[in-house]
Write an enzyme that holds these catalytic residues in place. Structure first.
Site: not given
Length: 672
Positions: A365, A368-369, A372, A484
């Site tokens: 989908l 990110g940092g 996954s 964040d």
């Protein structure tokens, strides 16, 4: 040949006689069930025979007091005819001996009990008419272990048809390959129980009582405990050869092996050797003449030095191996303590379960940092599984997310269903949000074919984000700073209801502490000016919220290198346009609906500017932002129109410029 065949048959029968006797002995062997309490609190287990005219032998196998009892035989089936119960403190064991062909029995744990010396009293969960030694089945909700003996095999299962009160597993304890599995229900269902069926200390099942197949919440119970019976016609039953022994454990550890071995392997026999007739004779004892040694002193010294070096190397290797093993063991114990003692923690998955649910992690989908995200299917529900790709870097973030979002619940926070912490695997399981993240709907990328959102939908999304942050900042026991906030961490369902996600960088702040000092964390473009000092409050989220609001209104990124040089930074552009009264220039140019509601959009931009104040004390609280959005409060009119710190000087929490200090190590979130 014909006269010899009867003799051969008789001989074969005699040879098979010991085997038949052995099978008969095994078939008549009693079954032992050890009941262990691993809960941190006292339980009162009960065991009741269900059958006709049979006895359940409750044997005392420890130094603890046992309260066995017998009930008179009854005519008819499915009537409790054997009875027993006792107090079982944390760490204690109760042993039951069940005779062969003893029909069926039920075992459950009672909680919140109080009994007098004569064995009379009551229990909050699982009470059996106020008796310590139960003669009737327990009152729901309770987790039940069901056992049935047979001539050749035993059947056993865990039933949630009567609801849930205590985690349990029911496992065979002999290491036989054909019987190595049993049902486990280690999840704390009570903490996840829907409000309409939740009771103090337990979770009701609508199947209870009538035992009909019309069970509204059977899917919920099956998802929490896949091995257990959740409806009367459930096929989740296990079987072993007759005569096996079993272990019932209350509050088992989540990562306990499925088939514990009960017996250690026998020691290897020592063989005695005898002298061979062909062995050479022993040398005679006494003095003998030796030849003079011709080995030089140099060779002797070299051998001595070489031996010393070899021993030193071997010792160093052994010391290194022992040290590393101790470190690995200590690290493993720390991780088990870290995730095993979480109060109200979500469901703990096995890695193999998530591997199957995501079909080998094929449907990706996003990324990110720290890892996954993959789509999966668990039972009837769609799930999103986040797998950390760099465990060393993301371990602290993983722990923070499990402990934070696992203990809080709000309609505008994404729901954490469970997690996996198995060896090097770290995964988080969320509810699936079909519309994906907000950035897909507000960034006009060339690969983005998502339609433009109308003004009412954008207002709804902004309001939901504000409500989620308000809950984190003001309604939790400790203030939670998300740290964040950005469109990639805001997820949308089918109706564009927004939920905050990705709590990996969050920070807990005690209510009696005004600020915390922490290393820089977050995403460039959304960081508040006070990050230059690393003296942070939850007001850093409010600055990020202001940036997101401007991105939603303008339908572009805050930092967009595809724009002209003077338009790369959206917030800097906001400073210039507000000075010349040209705020309308920042409204999404591709949306006629946005320009139709021009005045309302400009009021929303003024709210964003209030949130973007450089001095964090001049920013509103998120509860005030919610009031403005709901029309119960006006936006502050005295607003400083400087939103970006233009030099390297640092700002204290009062907004005053102080001496410049180097920032501490940063921990900046990577791109999506």
């Amino acid at each position: 040949m014909q006269t010899q065949m009867p003799a051969m048959s008789a001989s074969s029968a005699l040879n098979l006689l010991p085997l038949l006797l052995l099978l008969l002995a095994a078939a008549s062997e009693a079954t032992t069930i050890n009941i262990t309490n691993r809960c941190s609190y006292t339980v009162w287990p009960a065991a009741v025979r269900v059958g006709a005219g049979e006895r359940l032998i409750l044997e005392h196998a420890s130094s603890y007091t046992v309260f066995p009892a017998e009930a008179p035989a009854s005519a008819g089936g499915d009537v409790p005819v054997g009875a027993g119960g006792r107090e079982l403190k944390s760490g204690q064991v109760w042993t039951l001996d069940v005779p062969a062909n003893a029909s069926s029995a039920r075992i459950w744990a009672r909680t919140g009990c109080s009994f007098s010396s004569n064995g009379k009293g009551s229990c909050q969960m699982g009470d059996c008419s106020g008796a310590l030694a139960c003669r009737v089945l327990g009152k729901p909700p309770n987790t039940v272990a069901e056992f049935m003996t047979g001539s050749t095999q035993d059947s056993f299962n865990i039933s949630l048809i009567d609801g849930f009160n205590v985690p349990m597993d029911f496992l065979p304890v002999q290491g036989v390959k054909e019987c190595s599995k049993g049902p486990r229900c280690a999840a704390d269902i009570t903490s996840q129980c829907p409000e309409e069926i939740k009771v103090p200390g337990g979770c009701n099942n609508t199947c209870s009582g009538t035992r009909s197949s019309n069970c509204t919440y059977s899917g919920f119970f099956k998802r929490m405990c896949p091995d257990a019976h959740t409806v009367p016609d459930d096929s989740a039953t296990y079987a072993c050869l007759a005569g096996m022994n079993y272990q019932v454990t209350f509050c088992p550890t989540s990562n306990l092996a499925i088939s514990p071995a009960a017996m250690s392997p026998p020691p290897t026999p020592t063989l005695e050797t005898t002298p061979s007739l062909s062995s050479p004779p022993l040398a005679p004892i006494g003095p003998r003449r030796t030849k003079p040694r011709v080995t030089s002193r140099v060779v002797a010294i070299l051998v001595s030095v070489g031996t010393t070096i070899l021993v030193t190397i071997l010792f160093t290797i052994a010391f290194y191996i022992c040290t590393r093993r101790a470190q690995w063991k200590h690290q493993g114990m720390e991780e088990e303590e870290e995730f095993g003692e979480l109060q109200g923690a979500p469901m703990r998955f096995k890695f193999q379960q998530l591997k199957i649910a995501t079909e080998q992690f094929t449907d990706k989908l996003g990324e990110g940092g720290f890892g996954s995200v993959f789509k999966g299917q668990f039972g009837e529900d769609s799930i999103a599984v986040k797998r950390l790709d760099r465990t060393g870097q993301g371990k602290r973030e993983f722990s923070a997310e499990v402990q934070t979002i696992g203990s809080i619940h709000h309609i505008n926070l994404v729901r954490l269903i469970g997690f996996c912490a198995e060896k090097s695997h770290r995964l988080l399981v969320y509810e699936y949000m079909p519309k994906g993240s907000l950035d897909r709907w507000i960034y006009g990328r060339h690969d983005n074919n998502a339609p433009s959102l109308d003004w009412s939908t954008r207002c709804k999304i902004i309001t939901h984000i504000a409500k989620g942050l308000s809950y984190l900042h003001e309604d939790c026991t400790k203030r939670i700073a998300h740290l964040d906030v950005k469109p990639q961490n805001i997820l949308l369902d089918n109706n564009f209801n927004a939920k905050l996600s990705d709590f990996g960088l969050c920070k807990l702040i005690d209510r009696d502490i005004s600020q915390v000092v922490t290393r820089m964390r977050g995403t460039p473009g959304y960081l508040a000016p006070e990050w230059l000092t690393s003296q942070i409050t939850e007001k850093a989220d409010i600055y990020s919220f202001g940036v997101v609001v401007m991105e939603v209104i303008s339908r572009r990124k805050n930092i967009d290198t595809s724009q002209s040089e003077e338009s790369i930074h959206l917030i800097t552009l906001l400073e210039e346009t507000v000075k010349y009264g040209n705020l309308v220039d920042l409204i999404d140019k591709n949306s006629n609906d946005m320009h139709t509601h021009e005045q309302a959009v400009i009021q929303m931009m003024k709210l964003a500017m209030w949130c973007l104040q450089i001095d964090c004390k001049r920013r509103p609280r998120m509860s005030e932002v919610v009031k403005v959005l709901e029309g119960n409060m006006n936006t502050e009119s005295n607003i400083d129109h400087n939103f970006v710190a233009t030099n390297q000087a640092t700002f204290d929490t009062a907004g005053n410029v102080t001496s410049s200090v180097p920032p501490v190590a940063s921990h900046v979130s990577g791109p999506r």
